[in-house]
Motif scaffolding. Structure first.
Motif, PDB file in Angstrom:
ATOM      1  N   HIS A  35      34.376 -10.897  94.739  1.00  0.00           N
ATOM      2  CA  HIS A  35      35.428 -11.774  95.258  1.00  0.00           C
ATOM      3  C   HIS A  35      36.138 -11.017  96.369  1.00  0.00           C
ATOM      4  N   PRO A  36      35.528 -10.940  97.564  1.00  0.00           N
ATOM      5  CA  PRO A  36      36.076 -10.106  98.632  1.00  0.00           C
ATOM      6  C   PRO A  36      37.346 -10.695  99.249  1.00  0.00           C
ATOM      7  N   VAL A  37      38.230  -9.817  99.683  1.00  0.00           N
ATOM      8  CA  VAL A  37      39.459 -10.191 100.393  1.00  0.00           C
ATOM      9  C   VAL A  37      39.739  -9.132 101.453  1.00  0.00           C
TER      10      VAL A  37
ATOM     11  N   TRP B 163      36.491  -4.212 103.612  1.00  0.00           N
ATOM     12  CA  TRP B 163      36.920  -5.302 102.731  1.00  0.00           C
ATOM     13  C   TRP B 163      37.262  -4.735 101.357  1.00  0.00           C
ATOM     14  N   ILE B 164      38.074  -5.473 100.621  1.00  0.00           N
ATOM     15  CA  ILE B 164      38.406  -5.127  99.235  1.00  0.00           C
ATOM     16  C   ILE B 164      37.638  -6.068  98.331  1.00  0.00           C
ATOM     17  N   ASP B 165      37.059  -5.524  97.256  1.00  0.00           N
ATOM     18  CA  ASP B 165      36.214  -6.333  96.398  1.00  0.00           C
ATOM     19  C   ASP B 165      36.267  -5.797  94.971  1.00  0.00           C
TER      20      ASP B 165
ATOM     21  N   ALA C 267      36.842 -19.119 102.571  1.00  0.00           N
ATOM     22  CA  ALA C 267      37.072 -19.417 101.159  1.00  0.00           C
ATOM     23  C   ALA C 267      38.315 -18.742 100.617  1.00  0.00           C
ATOM     24  N   VAL C 268      38.941 -17.876 101.418  1.00  0.00           N
ATOM     25  CA  VAL C 268      40.100 -17.105 100.973  1.00  0.00           C
ATOM     26  C   VAL C 268      41.248 -17.347 101.940  1.00  0.00           C
ATOM     27  N   ASN C 269      42.424 -17.604 101.405  1.00  0.00           N
ATOM     28  CA  ASN C 269      43.617 -17.820 102.220  1.00  0.00           C
ATOM     29  C   ASN C 269      44.165 -16.467 102.665  1.00  0.00           C
TER      30      ASN C 269
END
Length: 597
Positions: free
Chosen positions: A105-107, A122-124, A49-51
């Motif tokens: 909204h993790p990235v 992860w960053i959230d 879901a994340v680019n």
């Protein structure tokens, strides 16, 4: 009578249903096309879901492979952390959501080995208060130690890099900001997830850190710093094994930033006693400026950053069918397209990624590169190999139907390369692919299955449907020759082929048809399927003369048909057969490549 109409009705419904199926979407397989003998086909693992780059980690011993990314549930729209476990052969063992972790909204998901478990990072959080988190999980994604924040309290985490230690501990360098100012911090974790060193300032501003550990335990750090609006600089520093302090930063390069430009995170690599630094600048376009992406690099001997060379631009040719040669070198690179100075470079070369750790031998670095085919341009994953500070050779890793990005590269203990990347799959959706040079993975993922055959058949049928659009072009090619034949028949009503004048008119009309075929040549006539590695000169000749050869075959078939008839053939059916044969042969030859290239 009733049965006959029922059969016709049923066939009509089947045809309508097939047309709807083919018109609704183009089917695609779960594996990409094979692009190079050194690599397996790409296996589609799921949807992200994340680019952003996925996490990729070969387990010690090379028996397992772990991946993690951010996925979105289709039934409630929630974003979740997803893990996958593969065998060395590429066979999927498990794939599941990490359901015990609440995310916003993790990235920037990453993995690191932790003895018998895995470090998951992860960053959230909201955009104004994002935090770097850590949890300990097993190979199937089950939580072994609850999530804990690692970034400084009150600061916003921007990005991070990590380096694994042999004992399962991990060192991280993260960038965190308060307002517009971002600084670098050092964090150390034990193998069980305990915090050995909480967030400690390294005393320098910076963003987009890249980290590598050499054999002595020294940490090599690369990062960017915003000097002024419109200018960034790239810095290098080192951290000794028993130290938590950074050496004096050394500026390696400066480059533009700001409006219309995207500065992707740099990549750091260690090979043969050299330190390589790569960075990309993407121009999104605007006004009269064309979009493009360039990657630059510099290198210096280990421990001597002051001797760094002036920045050079990475030049990877854009050709979709490079000529591969079998070369001698460090495995697994055996089939490479050799790079030469002054060769034309692609307009888009970005997302550099180098594997973790120091390496002796040719250095592999993955890029996303726009390739130019005969009918379209598409970004695909390219593997490059570097020797003595120069690009030695390259190869296409995966040929997919949509744009690829964010390659992630890793070595295993057996010297095999593993690669994961994203493919555009729609708005806010990205397919996760995996490929490997492992012999077991190549044997398993390159095999043909019934699904592959079914997908190929459906893709071929869909290609035929799309290629039918060239029929109006056939009318354009045949209109003027047909007018000449009509005028001739008006003056010579009995225009059969026993007359020499009729043969002459038929021959002239056919030659005119071929001439118009070349002068009104559409783009899809450049999509002649060619064998991989064919020299460019030979490929150009085949593409140029293929339409003429097809017309010659159509003319031969027409002549054979006329000769077998017991009566004199009129000029109209002879010319019609010639055009029909030419169109059908063209369709059969060109359809397989209409969509692929």
């Amino acid at each position: 009578m009733f049965k006959k109409y029922t059969l016709r009705f049923g066939l009509g419904l089947f045809a309508i249903g097939l047309a709807i199926l083919l018109g609704a979407c183009q089917p695609s397989g779960a594996r990409s096309e094979r692009a190079n003998p050194d690599w397996s086909r790409g296996l589609r693992l799921g949807e992200a879901a994340v680019n952003d780059a996925v996490a990729l980690l070969p387990a010690p011993g090379g028996e397992r492979l772990y991946l993690a990314w951010v996925t979105r549930r289709h039934y409630d729209g929630r974003e979740m952390l997803q893990t996958a476990q593969l065998e060395a052969s590429g066979r999927l063992l498990s794939e599941r959501e990490v359901e015990e972790i609440e995310v916003y909204h993790p990235v920037s998901v990453r993995l690191a080995p932790a003895g018998g478990f895995l470090h998951l990072f992860w960053i959230d959080g909201p955009a104004s208060a994002r935090t770097l988190f850590h949890a300990l999980v097993d190979g199937r994604g089950w939580i072994q130690r609850e999530p804990q924040p690692l970034s400084p309290e009150g600061l916003t985490a921007n990005g991070y890099a990590l380096a694994s230690e042999p004992d399962g501990s991990v060192t991280l360098v993260l960038s965190a900001s308060e307002g517009a100012k971002a600084n670098l911090f050092l964090v150390r974790l034990a193998a069980d997830g305990g915090i050995l060193l909480p967030s400690t300032s390294l005393g320098t501003p910076g963003v987009d850190p890249a980290l590598q550990r050499d054999a002595s335990g020294t940490l090599h750090l690369l990062w960017a710093e915003e000097l002024t609006y419109g200018e960034r600089a790239l810095y290098y520093g080192a951290i000794a094994p028993a130290s938590n302090a950074l050496t004096a930063p050394v500026r390696l390069a400066s480059f533009p930033s700001g409006l219309g430009l995207v500065n992707h995170p740099p990549a750091l690599a260690l090979a043969d006693g050299q330190v390589y630094a790569f960075w990309s600048i993407e121009r999104r376009g605007g006004g009269m400026t064309a979009p493009m992406a360039n990657t630059f690099y510099t290198l210096f001997p280990l421990g001597k950053p002051e001797e760094a060379l002036a920045p050079r631009q990475v030049a990877i040719p854009p050709w979709n069918h490079p000529l591969y040669r079998e070369v001698e070198g460090s495995p697994p690179a055996r089939h490479l397209a050799l790079s030469t100075r002054g060769e034309e470079a692609s307009d888009f070369i970005y997302f550099p990624y180098a594997p973790e750790g120091a390496h002796n031998g040719d250095l592999p670095v993955a890029f996303a590169v726009e390739l130019v085919g005969r009918t379209k341009r598409i970004v695909q994953v390219i593997m490059t190999y570097w020797r003595g500070g120069e690009l030695f050779g390259y190869q296409i890793v995966g040929q997919t139907a949509s744009a690829s990005s964010h390659p992630v590269l890793a070595w295993d203990d057996r010297g095999n390369l593993h690669l994961a990347w994203l493919d555009t799959a729609g708005f806010g959706a990205y397919d996760v692919y995996y490929a490997s040079t492992s012999p077991a993975a190549r044997a398993y993922l390159n095999r043909w299955t019934f699904t592959d055959l079914a997908v190929r058949l459906l893709n071929l049928l869909w290609g035929v449907v799309q290629a039918m659009g060239f029929m109006p072009v056939i009318l354009a090619w045949g209109f003027l020759p047909l007018v000449i034949i009509v005028v001739y028949v008006l003056f010579v009503p009995e225009a059969d082929l026993t007359r020499r004048t009729s043969l002459a008119v038929l021959g002239f009309s056919s030659l005119l048809y071929v001439a118009l075929k070349y002068s009104l040549r559409p783009g899809w006539l450049m999509a002649l399927p060619l064998p991989p590695g064919l020299p460019s000169d030979a490929a150009d000749l085949l593409i140029l003369f293929a339409p003429l050869a097809i017309s010659a075959v159509a003319a031969l078939l027409t002549a054979l048909w006329c000769r077998r008839k017991q009566f004199a053939v009129s000029i109209f059916p002879a010319f019609g057969l010639f055009v029909l044969a030419d169109a059908l042969i063209t369709l059969i030859i060109y359809v397989p490549a209409v969509l692929r290239e």
